[in-house]
Design an enzyme around this catalytic site. Sequence first.
Site, PDB file in Angstrom:
ATOM      1  N   ASN A  81       0.808  -1.225   0.000  1.00 17.48           N
ATOM      2  CA  ASN A  81       0.000   0.000   0.000  1.00 17.48           C
ATOM      3  C   ASN A  81       0.846   1.281   0.000  1.00 17.48           C
ATOM      4  O   ASN A  81       0.458   2.273  -0.599  1.00 17.48           O
ATOM      5  CB  ASN A  81      -0.904  -0.037   1.248  1.00 17.48           C
ATOM      6  CG  ASN A  81      -1.507   1.306   1.564  1.00 17.48           C
ATOM      7  OD1 ASN A  81      -2.405   1.775   0.874  1.00 17.48           O
ATOM      8  ND2 ASN A  81      -0.988   1.965   2.616  1.00 17.48           N
ATOM      9  N   SER A 133      -3.368   2.348  -9.111  1.00 17.37           N
ATOM     10  CA  SER A 133      -4.139   3.592  -9.227  1.00 17.37           C
ATOM     11  C   SER A 133      -4.750   3.620 -10.616  1.00 17.37           C
ATOM     12  O   SER A 133      -4.232   2.980 -11.539  1.00 17.37           O
ATOM     13  CB  SER A 133      -3.200   4.788  -9.053  1.00 17.37           C
ATOM     14  OG  SER A 133      -3.842   5.992  -9.444  1.00 17.37           O
ATOM     15  N   TYR A 147       4.317  10.056 -11.349  1.00 16.02           N
ATOM     16  CA  TYR A 147       3.412   9.172 -10.600  1.00 16.02           C
ATOM     17  C   TYR A 147       2.802   8.157 -11.565  1.00 16.02           C
ATOM     18  O   TYR A 147       2.749   6.961 -11.268  1.00 16.02           O
ATOM     19  CB  TYR A 147       2.343  10.011  -9.894  1.00 16.02           C
ATOM     20  CG  TYR A 147       1.404   9.202  -9.037  1.00 16.02           C
ATOM     21  CD1 TYR A 147       1.856   8.522  -7.912  1.00 16.02           C
ATOM     22  CD2 TYR A 147       0.047   9.107  -9.349  1.00 16.02           C
ATOM     23  CE1 TYR A 147       0.985   7.764  -7.121  1.00 16.02           C
ATOM     24  CE2 TYR A 147      -0.828   8.370  -8.564  1.00 16.02           C
ATOM     25  CZ  TYR A 147      -0.355   7.702  -7.456  1.00 16.02           C
ATOM     26  OH  TYR A 147      -1.213   6.955  -6.677  1.00 16.02           O
ATOM     27  N   SER A 150       5.255   5.478 -12.342  1.00 13.33           N
ATOM     28  CA  SER A 150       5.457   4.521 -11.249  1.00 13.33           C
ATOM     29  C   SER A 150       4.293   3.534 -11.165  1.00 13.33           C
ATOM     30  O   SER A 150       4.486   2.346 -10.924  1.00 13.33           O
ATOM     31  CB  SER A 150       5.646   5.244  -9.915  1.00 13.33           C
ATOM     32  OG  SER A 150       4.424   5.808  -9.468  1.00 13.33           O
ATOM     33  N   LYS A 151       3.077   4.034 -11.377  1.00 11.06           N
ATOM     34  CA  LYS A 151       1.920   3.138 -11.255  1.00 11.06           C
ATOM     35  C   LYS A 151       1.749   2.277 -12.513  1.00 11.06           C
ATOM     36  O   LYS A 151       1.280   1.144 -12.421  1.00 11.06           O
ATOM     37  CB  LYS A 151       0.652   3.951 -10.938  1.00 11.06           C
ATOM     38  CG  LYS A 151       0.664   4.570  -9.534  1.00 11.06           C
ATOM     39  CD  LYS A 151       0.692   3.514  -8.422  1.00 11.06           C
ATOM     40  CE  LYS A 151       0.547   4.112  -7.039  1.00 11.06           C
ATOM     41  NZ  LYS A 151       0.562   3.110  -5.962  1.00 11.06           N
TER      42      LYS A 151
HETATM   43  N1  LIG Z   1      -5.981   8.255  -1.885  1.00  7.89           N
HETATM   44  C1  LIG Z   1      -6.137   8.167  -3.171  1.00  7.89           C
HETATM   45  O1  LIG Z   1      -6.951   8.879  -3.777  1.00  7.89           O
HETATM   46  C2  LIG Z   1      -5.361   7.146  -3.962  1.00  7.89           C
HETATM   47  C3  LIG Z   1      -5.747   6.909  -5.283  1.00  7.89           C
HETATM   48  C4  LIG Z   1      -5.052   5.974  -6.031  1.00  7.89           C
HETATM   49  C5  LIG Z   1      -4.027   5.260  -5.457  1.00  7.89           C
HETATM   50  N2  LIG Z   1      -3.667   5.508  -4.156  1.00  7.89           N
HETATM   51  C6  LIG Z   1      -2.562   4.726  -3.605  1.00  7.89           C
HETATM   52  O2  LIG Z   1      -2.933   4.255  -2.329  1.00  7.89           O
HETATM   53  C7  LIG Z   1      -1.769   4.017  -1.549  1.00  7.89           C
HETATM   54  C8  LIG Z   1      -1.956   4.616  -0.153  1.00  7.89           C
HETATM   55  O3  LIG Z   1      -2.029   6.006  -0.259  1.00  7.89           O
HETATM   56  P1  LIG Z   1      -2.982   6.898   0.646  1.00  7.89           P
HETATM   57  O4  LIG Z   1      -3.989   7.501  -0.245  1.00  7.89           O
HETATM   58  O5  LIG Z   1      -3.422   6.177   1.848  1.00  7.89           O
HETATM   59  O6  LIG Z   1      -1.958   8.079   1.013  1.00  7.89           O
HETATM   60  P2  LIG Z   1      -1.234   8.483   2.391  1.00  7.89           P
HETATM   61  O7  LIG Z   1      -2.266   8.774   3.409  1.00  7.89           O
HETATM   62  O8  LIG Z   1      -0.261   9.550   2.005  1.00  7.89           O
HETATM   63  O9  LIG Z   1      -0.459   7.158   2.822  1.00  7.89           O
HETATM   64  C9  LIG Z   1       0.749   6.781   2.229  1.00  7.89           C
HETATM   65  C10 LIG Z   1       1.482   5.889   3.180  1.00  7.89           C
HETATM   66  O10 LIG Z   1       2.711   5.459   2.557  1.00  7.89           O
HETATM   67  C11 LIG Z   1       3.717   5.556   3.541  1.00  7.89           C
HETATM   68  N3  LIG Z   1       5.065   5.615   2.980  1.00  7.89           N
HETATM   69  C12 LIG Z   1       5.634   6.559   2.201  1.00  7.89           C
HETATM   70  N4  LIG Z   1       6.915   6.240   1.932  1.00  7.89           N
HETATM   71  C13 LIG Z   1       7.152   5.055   2.560  1.00  7.89           C
HETATM   72  C14 LIG Z   1       8.266   4.197   2.679  1.00  7.89           C
HETATM   73  N5  LIG Z   1       9.443   4.486   2.100  1.00  7.89           N
HETATM   74  N6  LIG Z   1       8.149   3.069   3.418  1.00  7.89           N
HETATM   75  C15 LIG Z   1       6.986   2.750   4.016  1.00  7.89           C
HETATM   76  N7  LIG Z   1       5.901   3.527   3.971  1.00  7.89           N
HETATM   77  C16 LIG Z   1       5.979   4.661   3.244  1.00  7.89           C
HETATM   78  C17 LIG Z   1       3.361   6.792   4.338  1.00  7.89           C
HETATM   79  O11 LIG Z   1       4.069   6.768   5.557  1.00  7.89           O
HETATM   80  P3  LIG Z   1       4.672   8.056   6.323  1.00  7.89           P
HETATM   81  O12 LIG Z   1       3.575   8.499   7.239  1.00  7.89           O
HETATM   82  O13 LIG Z   1       5.871   7.520   7.010  1.00  7.89           O
HETATM   83  O14 LIG Z   1       4.997   9.078   5.263  1.00  7.89           O
HETATM   84  C18 LIG Z   1       1.866   6.574   4.491  1.00  7.89           C
HETATM   85  O15 LIG Z   1       1.601   5.684   5.527  1.00  7.89           O
HETATM   86  C19 LIG Z   1      -0.605   4.614  -2.337  1.00  7.89           C
HETATM   87  O16 LIG Z   1       0.096   3.585  -2.998  1.00  7.89           O
HETATM   88  C20 LIG Z   1      -1.286   5.517  -3.355  1.00  7.89           C
HETATM   89  O17 LIG Z   1      -0.520   5.676  -4.526  1.00  7.89           O
HETATM   90  C21 LIG Z   1      -4.317   6.435  -3.407  1.00  7.89           C
END
Ligand SMILES: NC(=O)c1ccc[n+]([C@@H]2O[C@H](COP(=O)([O-])OP(=O)(O)OC[C@H]3O[C@@H](n4cnc5c(N)ncnc54)[C@H](OP(=O)(O)O)[C@@H]3O)[C@@H](O)[C@H]2O)c1
Length: 273
Positions: A81, A133, A147, A150-151
């Site tokens: 994730n 994504s 981005y 990467s995806k």
């Molecule tokens: N939310 C959306 O609309 C959306 C849409 C499409 C895809 N996604 C995907 O969903 C996934 C989760 O994102 P989210 O929306 O929940 O965003 P988020 O709230 O920013 O969560 C991202 C998480 O990744 C962690 N992270 C970043 N770098 C890391 C590393 N080197 N090692 C381990 N953990 C790390 C962050 O930890 P820290 O707190 O330590 O920074 C945080 O816990 C991502 O892959 C994102 O691309 C999200």
Amino acid sequence: MNKTILITGSSTGLGHLTAKHFAKNGWNVAATMRSPEKETELNKIPNIKVIKLDITQPETIKLAMEESISAFGKIDVIVNNAGIGMYGALELTADTDIDKQYAVNVKGVINVIRTFLPHFREQRAGRFINIGSVMGLSTALPLGSLYNMSKFALEGLTEGLYFELKPLNIDLHLVEPGGFESNFGANITFSKSDTIKDYDIITSKVEATLNAAKKQGATANPMTVVNTIYDLASGKNKNFRTIVGKDAKTVLLLRKVLPIKNFLNLLGKKFTS
Ligand SMILES: NC(=O)c1ccc[n+]([C@@H]2O[C@H](COP(=O)([O-])OP(=O)(O)OC[C@H]3O[C@@H](n4cnc5c(N)ncnc54)[C@H](OP(=O)(O)O)[C@@H]3O)[C@@H](O)[C@H]2O)c1
């Protein structure tokens, strides 16, 4: 015996909600994160173990695997994730940010998969759920080339692995969300320049869109994504790819029915004029 799930990036957003949901439903949860010392909620839940894991540091992945197996006996499902977003015109983006986008969203996932494969091979069972994504299947917003890259790479990685893991009874899934409420927007690195003006209009319009999406209630309820992950982990949904969110489905439908240039021009219209 209860099943065990390990989730990367559990400190915020989708990962945090997913950890709570699985725990509520009786799973053992290894909720991994870069800074477990900052966590105040998950460590109070009995069947959750909060564990340090930075997906760019393979030694932390190995230690997290050992700690999870020692706590719960085995791992059944891994949710890849953790992810970050580098936005902005490519010309304005620092080299270090380009490397970081790849290091977390692509190499980080590879690190996790490679570390856990011996465990999954040994038990001849396991499931990787990779959080992709809509941006892995189509561009959906300007200035997201890195981005997107990467995806898209995650799609290729996951598809490519299918052949070698299927005979070992190791399943692979991709979840493709559109926009859902989380810290993702707040965590985006957005490149701008005071001197190169050519990208000013598109930069300010994309920035305004990203800022608007950060407001509470502006994007969809993230529990839809969490429920999708739950259905995949528990075997109810067997699909290789699951697209989540009306916005994602609309973009992908438009992409399918329109010639690519018409699709791109339609998408870019409000950001360039
Ligand atoms: N939310 C959306 O609309 C959306 C849409 C499409 C895809 N996604 C995907 O969903 C996934 C989760 O994102 P989210 O929306 O929940 O965003 P988020 O709230 O920013 O969560 C991202 C998480 O990744 C962690 N992270 C970043 N770098 C890391 C590393 N080197 N090692 C381990 N953990 C790390 C962050 O930890 P820290 O707190 O330590 O920074 C945080 O816990 C991502 O892959 C994102 O691309 C999200």
